[in-house]
Scaffold this motif. Sequence first.
Motif, PDB file in Angstrom:
ATOM      1  N   PHE A 239     -54.961 -47.448  20.153  1.00  0.00           N
ATOM      2  CA  PHE A 239     -54.715 -48.791  19.622  1.00  0.00           C
ATOM      3  C   PHE A 239     -54.104 -48.685  18.232  1.00  0.00           C
ATOM      4  CE2 PHE A 239     -56.234 -52.025  16.657  1.00  0.00           C
ATOM      5  CZ  PHE A 239     -55.878 -53.219  17.280  1.00  0.00           C
ATOM      6  N   GLY A 240     -54.722 -47.862  17.386  1.00  0.00           N
ATOM      7  CA  GLY A 240     -54.206 -47.706  16.030  1.00  0.00           C
ATOM      8  C   GLY A 240     -52.855 -47.020  15.993  1.00  0.00           C
ATOM      9  N   TYR A 241     -52.734 -45.939  16.739  1.00  0.00           N
ATOM     10  CA  TYR A 241     -51.497 -45.146  16.698  1.00  0.00           C
ATOM     11  C   TYR A 241     -50.304 -45.947  17.202  1.00  0.00           C
ATOM     12  CZ  TYR A 241     -48.282 -41.234  17.425  1.00  0.00           C
ATOM     13  OH  TYR A 241     -47.199 -40.395  17.404  1.00  0.00           O
ATOM     14  N   TYR A 242     -50.468 -46.618  18.343  1.00  0.00           N
ATOM     15  CA  TYR A 242     -49.342 -47.362  18.903  1.00  0.00           C
ATOM     16  C   TYR A 242     -49.087 -48.678  18.170  1.00  0.00           C
ATOM     17  CZ  TYR A 242     -48.808 -44.001  22.636  1.00  0.00           C
ATOM     18  OH  TYR A 242     -48.563 -42.840  23.326  1.00  0.00           O
ATOM     19  N   LEU A 243     -50.107 -49.210  17.483  1.00  0.00           N
ATOM     20  CA  LEU A 243     -49.851 -50.355  16.620  1.00  0.00           C
ATOM     21  C   LEU A 243     -48.864 -49.947  15.528  1.00  0.00           C
ATOM     22  CD1 LEU A 243     -52.435 -52.896  15.261  1.00  0.00           C
ATOM     23  CD2 LEU A 243     -50.677 -51.974  13.764  1.00  0.00           C
ATOM     24  N   ILE A 244     -49.110 -48.774  14.934  1.00  0.00           N
ATOM     25  CA  ILE A 244     -48.200 -48.260  13.915  1.00  0.00           C
ATOM     26  C   ILE A 244     -46.794 -48.089  14.485  1.00  0.00           C
ATOM     27  CG2 ILE A 244     -47.675 -46.254  12.459  1.00  0.00           C
ATOM     28  CD1 ILE A 244     -49.974 -47.823  11.358  1.00  0.00           C
ATOM     29  N   LEU A 245     -46.693 -47.434  15.647  1.00  0.00           N
ATOM     30  CA  LEU A 245     -45.373 -47.153  16.215  1.00  0.00           C
ATOM     31  C   LEU A 245     -44.628 -48.429  16.577  1.00  0.00           C
ATOM     32  CD1 LEU A 245     -45.843 -44.030  18.509  1.00  0.00           C
ATOM     33  CD2 LEU A 245     -45.454 -44.173  16.050  1.00  0.00           C
ATOM     34  N   GLY A 246     -45.356 -49.449  17.040  1.00  0.00           N
ATOM     35  CA  GLY A 246     -44.705 -50.680  17.484  1.00  0.00           C
ATOM     36  C   GLY A 246     -43.982 -51.419  16.373  1.00  0.00           C
ATOM     37  N   ILE A 247     -44.496 -51.302  15.130  1.00  0.00           N
ATOM     38  CA  ILE A 247     -43.885 -52.068  14.036  1.00  0.00           C
ATOM     39  C   ILE A 247     -43.279 -51.171  12.959  1.00  0.00           C
ATOM     40  CG2 ILE A 247     -45.346 -54.083  14.402  1.00  0.00           C
ATOM     41  CD1 ILE A 247     -47.119 -53.181  12.110  1.00  0.00           C
ATOM     42  N   PHE A 248     -43.351 -49.855  13.151  1.00  0.00           N
ATOM     43  CA  PHE A 248     -42.930 -48.912  12.113  1.00  0.00           C
ATOM     44  C   PHE A 248     -41.449 -49.064  11.764  1.00  0.00           C
ATOM     45  CE2 PHE A 248     -42.769 -44.183  10.807  1.00  0.00           C
ATOM     46  CZ  PHE A 248     -43.114 -44.503   9.507  1.00  0.00           C
ATOM     47  N   VAL A 249     -40.596 -48.998  12.786  1.00  0.00           N
ATOM     48  CA  VAL A 249     -39.155 -49.126  12.538  1.00  0.00           C
ATOM     49  C   VAL A 249     -38.819 -50.530  12.044  1.00  0.00           C
ATOM     50  CG1 VAL A 249     -36.877 -49.176  13.646  1.00  0.00           C
ATOM     51  CG2 VAL A 249     -38.444 -47.289  14.111  1.00  0.00           C
ATOM     52  N   LEU A 250     -39.444 -51.549  12.633  1.00  0.00           N
ATOM     53  CA  LEU A 250     -39.187 -52.928  12.200  1.00  0.00           C
ATOM     54  C   LEU A 250     -39.544 -53.105  10.727  1.00  0.00           C
ATOM     55  CD1 LEU A 250     -40.671 -54.803  15.296  1.00  0.00           C
ATOM     56  CD2 LEU A 250     -38.249 -54.481  14.771  1.00  0.00           C
ATOM     57  N   TYR A 251     -40.639 -52.494  10.301  1.00  0.00           N
ATOM     58  CA  TYR A 251     -41.063 -52.564   8.897  1.00  0.00           C
ATOM     59  C   TYR A 251     -40.070 -51.849   7.990  1.00  0.00           C
ATOM     60  CZ  TYR A 251     -43.914 -51.413   4.757  1.00  0.00           C
ATOM     61  OH  TYR A 251     -44.385 -51.243   3.477  1.00  0.00           O
ATOM     62  N   MET A 252     -39.627 -50.681   8.417  1.00  0.00           N
ATOM     63  CA  MET A 252     -38.727 -49.902   7.566  1.00  0.00           C
ATOM     64  C   MET A 252     -37.358 -50.561   7.394  1.00  0.00           C
ATOM     65  SD  MET A 252     -39.490 -45.866   8.323  1.00  0.00           S
ATOM     66  CE  MET A 252     -39.369 -45.944  10.108  1.00  0.00           C
ATOM     67  N   ILE A 253     -36.862 -51.259   8.432  1.00  0.00           N
ATOM     68  CA  ILE A 253     -35.527 -51.855   8.312  1.00  0.00           C
ATOM     69  C   ILE A 253     -35.571 -53.307   7.853  1.00  0.00           C
ATOM     70  CG2 ILE A 253     -34.606 -50.333  10.108  1.00  0.00           C
ATOM     71  CD1 ILE A 253     -34.627 -52.704  12.038  1.00  0.00           C
ATOM     72  N   ASP A 254     -36.779 -53.892   7.766  1.00  0.00           N
ATOM     73  CA  ASP A 254     -36.890 -55.303   7.382  1.00  0.00           C
ATOM     74  C   ASP A 254     -36.426 -55.522   5.940  1.00  0.00           C
ATOM     75  OD1 ASP A 254     -37.796 -58.068   7.412  1.00  0.00           O
ATOM     76  OD2 ASP A 254     -39.438 -57.363   6.136  1.00  0.00           O
ATOM     77  N   SER A 255     -35.539 -56.486   5.762  1.00  0.00           N
ATOM     78  CA  SER A 255     -35.064 -56.828   4.416  1.00  0.00           C
ATOM     79  C   SER A 255     -35.333 -58.296   4.083  1.00  0.00           C
ATOM     80  CB  SER A 255     -33.556 -56.546   4.311  1.00  0.00           C
ATOM     81  OG  SER A 255     -32.834 -57.311   5.261  1.00  0.00           O
ATOM     82  N   GLU A 256     -36.119 -58.970   4.941  1.00  0.00           N
ATOM     83  CA  GLU A 256     -36.363 -60.396   4.761  1.00  0.00           C
ATOM     84  C   GLU A 256     -37.803 -60.718   4.356  1.00  0.00           C
ATOM     85  OE1 GLU A 256     -34.029 -62.742   5.172  1.00  0.00           O
ATOM     86  OE2 GLU A 256     -32.435 -61.425   5.882  1.00  0.00           O
ATOM     87  N   LYS A 257     -38.758 -59.938   4.841  1.00  0.00           N
ATOM     88  CA  LYS A 257     -40.161 -60.332   4.702  1.00  0.00           C
ATOM     89  C   LYS A 257     -41.025 -59.225   4.110  1.00  0.00           C
ATOM     90  CE  LYS A 257     -41.973 -62.775   7.967  1.00  0.00           C
ATOM     91  NZ  LYS A 257     -42.496 -63.153   9.300  1.00  0.00           N
ATOM     92  N   GLY A 258     -40.467 -58.492   3.160  1.00  0.00           N
ATOM     93  CA  GLY A 258     -41.290 -57.514   2.449  1.00  0.00           C
ATOM     94  C   GLY A 258     -41.301 -56.131   3.035  1.00  0.00           C
ATOM     95  N   GLY A 259     -40.347 -55.812   3.922  1.00  0.00           N
ATOM     96  CA  GLY A 259     -40.245 -54.464   4.456  1.00  0.00           C
ATOM     97  C   GLY A 259     -39.590 -53.521   3.468  1.00  0.00           C
ATOM     98  N   LEU A 260     -39.307 -52.289   3.922  1.00  0.00           N
ATOM     99  CA  LEU A 260     -38.766 -51.260   3.031  1.00  0.00           C
ATOM    100  C   LEU A 260     -37.245 -51.305   2.905  1.00  0.00           C
ATOM    101  CD1 LEU A 260     -41.028 -48.251   4.094  1.00  0.00           C
ATOM    102  CD2 LEU A 260     -41.316 -49.779   2.141  1.00  0.00           C
ATOM    103  N   ALA A 261     -36.575 -52.050   3.790  1.00  0.00           N
ATOM    104  CA  ALA A 261     -35.116 -52.230   3.740  1.00  0.00           C
ATOM    105  C   ALA A 261     -34.366 -50.902   3.815  1.00  0.00           C
ATOM    106  CB  ALA A 261     -34.704 -53.012   2.490  1.00  0.00           C
ATOM    107  N   PHE A 262     -34.875 -49.945   4.620  1.00  0.00           N
ATOM    108  CA  PHE A 262     -34.141 -48.706   4.869  1.00  0.00           C
ATOM    109  C   PHE A 262     -32.967 -49.001   5.792  1.00  0.00           C
ATOM    110  CE2 PHE A 262     -38.130 -45.794   4.424  1.00  0.00           C
ATOM    111  CZ  PHE A 262     -38.113 -46.015   3.052  1.00  0.00           C
ATOM    112  N   ASN A 263     -31.936 -48.147   5.759  1.00  0.00           N
ATOM    113  CA  ASN A 263     -30.886 -48.296   6.764  1.00  0.00           C
ATOM    114  C   ASN A 263     -31.412 -47.773   8.105  1.00  0.00           C
ATOM    115  OD1 ASN A 263     -30.010 -45.411   7.258  1.00  0.00           O
ATOM    116  ND2 ASN A 263     -29.557 -45.515   5.073  1.00  0.00           N
ATOM    117  N   ASP A 264     -30.770 -48.214   9.183  1.00  0.00           N
ATOM    118  CA  ASP A 264     -31.294 -47.952  10.521  1.00  0.00           C
ATOM    119  C   ASP A 264     -31.359 -46.458  10.856  1.00  0.00           C
ATOM    120  OD1 ASP A 264     -30.630 -50.742  10.430  1.00  0.00           O
ATOM    121  OD2 ASP A 264     -30.850 -50.774  12.603  1.00  0.00           O
ATOM    122  N   LYS A 265     -30.336 -45.714  10.440  1.00  0.00           N
ATOM    123  CA  LYS A 265     -30.309 -44.285  10.771  1.00  0.00           C
ATOM    124  C   LYS A 265     -31.447 -43.553  10.070  1.00  0.00           C
ATOM    125  CE  LYS A 265     -27.053 -40.572  11.624  1.00  0.00           C
ATOM    126  NZ  LYS A 265     -25.620 -40.204  11.681  1.00  0.00           N
TER     127      LYS A 265
END
Length: 560
Positions: free
Chosen positions: A25-51
Amino acid sequence: MEQKTTSKHPKGLPYLFFTEMWERFGYYLILGIFVLYMIDSEKGGLAFNDKSADDIFGTFIALTYLTPFLGGFLADKVLGYIKAIYIGGALMGLGYLGIGLFKELPLFYASLGLVILGNGFFKPSISTLLGNLYNEEPYKNNKDAGYNIFYMGINIGAFICNIIAAFMRNKYGWGPAFMTAGVGMFIGLFVFTLGRKHILQANILKPSQDGDTKISDVLLKVFLPAIIAGFIGWMIPNNIFGSDSTDAFIFACIPVIYFYIMLYVKANSEDKRPIGALLAIFAVSVMFWAVFKQNGTALTRWANNYTDRSIPAPLVEPLRAINLIDGKDGVKGKNFEKKEVSVYDDQYRTVKDADGNPVKEMNQDIYFRNISENERAKLEANPSQEVALYNTELFQSINPAWVILLTPVVVGFFMLLRRKGKEPTTPSKIVLGLFISALSCLVMVGAVYAGNNGLVKVSAIWLIASYGVITLGELCLSPMGLSLVSKLSPPRITALMMGGFFLSTSIGNKLSGVLASFWYEYDNKAYFFIVNFGLLLIATLLGLSILKRLNKIMKEKGVN
């Protein structure tokens, strides 16, 4: 009267089932939103580029399955499996909490490091405990079924976590969503403690034998060289495999792979053939994981940008009541009207200025770029109407939902074949799983053509179907791989060989990030999925080429 064993399972199974469920539950919760969090530039994410996000994701999931090599060895020789589970679970729980608490990159990466180390102790140990519970009668003949049931527990956790993640990030934000994973991990350790008395008999440290690998040898001849090789890979100019982290990972794997090869070379005559069989299975499994783990990268990207995520009207209010409507796009009266949003290029990547900050402009949300003409006309006629959308991470629950639905079918089918004396051997199931998984890539090729290569969003049915096909392949391969390790491993190194299985998963996970990073190199996205199909087809053919030999070894060991 002969005792029937087809429905016999040890009392410790439910506790291991729910412990693993909460850990996953914990591990896949992280994986499910990890990329979305890293590329998010609207709601407090890290705003990394996709690559970069793909690269970090691939490295993270790769390292979480590389450390079981060392964790499994320490569990076999020093700690025992129960103690290793407590150590690993505590480290992972703290790591999850840290990811949610710290946005500063050094602390963020340190938190990821705790998860990586914790999984190294936890993952091979719980899988080995399960196998040990089935080593005695009347449970011995039900080991495959036991691993299938255990695998369903993994996927119940993976299914519910994305729903909870969507709720938490919609209502409270990214940080609390990640911290929920830590709470789940500590619940898992509590469940494990409740069932400890039913598991103690499986916590058996195997006696050492002449020629066994020593801990000092592993640390000095494998672990230390892996760190040095990884550092060299990181420092080499002009990246060989695409990025510094990928070079470092591949280089670090070389001493570990060499260790397993020498384990085979130096094995006695009794152990050599089963170890060789396991290494062959590990090799062909790499390609499966390289494709399967793109669910967190390429397929998440497909769900986010190319899939129609609009919610049918009757479901809007119920989902709104439990905060499962995408907060960004589901705000009433602000969907199609222009507002300040980030600028994206034709490949849906955030455009940044010279300082690396996302470029903003007055425009419509990126979701509406490739909606159908009919939908566009409706929205233009009434731009303030609401368009409620499913959260992207909810699509990560499709695969575990299929696992939950299909596990009883697959288990029942193989039990039916067993009663008729026609059940395939475990290696045969694995090769079949590779071929079925390859077919899932062709479903996504169809999705690309249905959407005219991304010009129009396609129905979610395509993703659901693709996940359904690869789930069938997964059920034939992943739990069967765990079962095979338990069946063929020399008893004194079972957790170490579990670590080898997870090493193949690790390399495949890293390759998944590498493959996903090529997404932007394909103008026609169908070619991306055709390449994945080709890789799995090659793995299938390699599996078929060694299948006869594998089945012969299984017969010699007296297992199926």
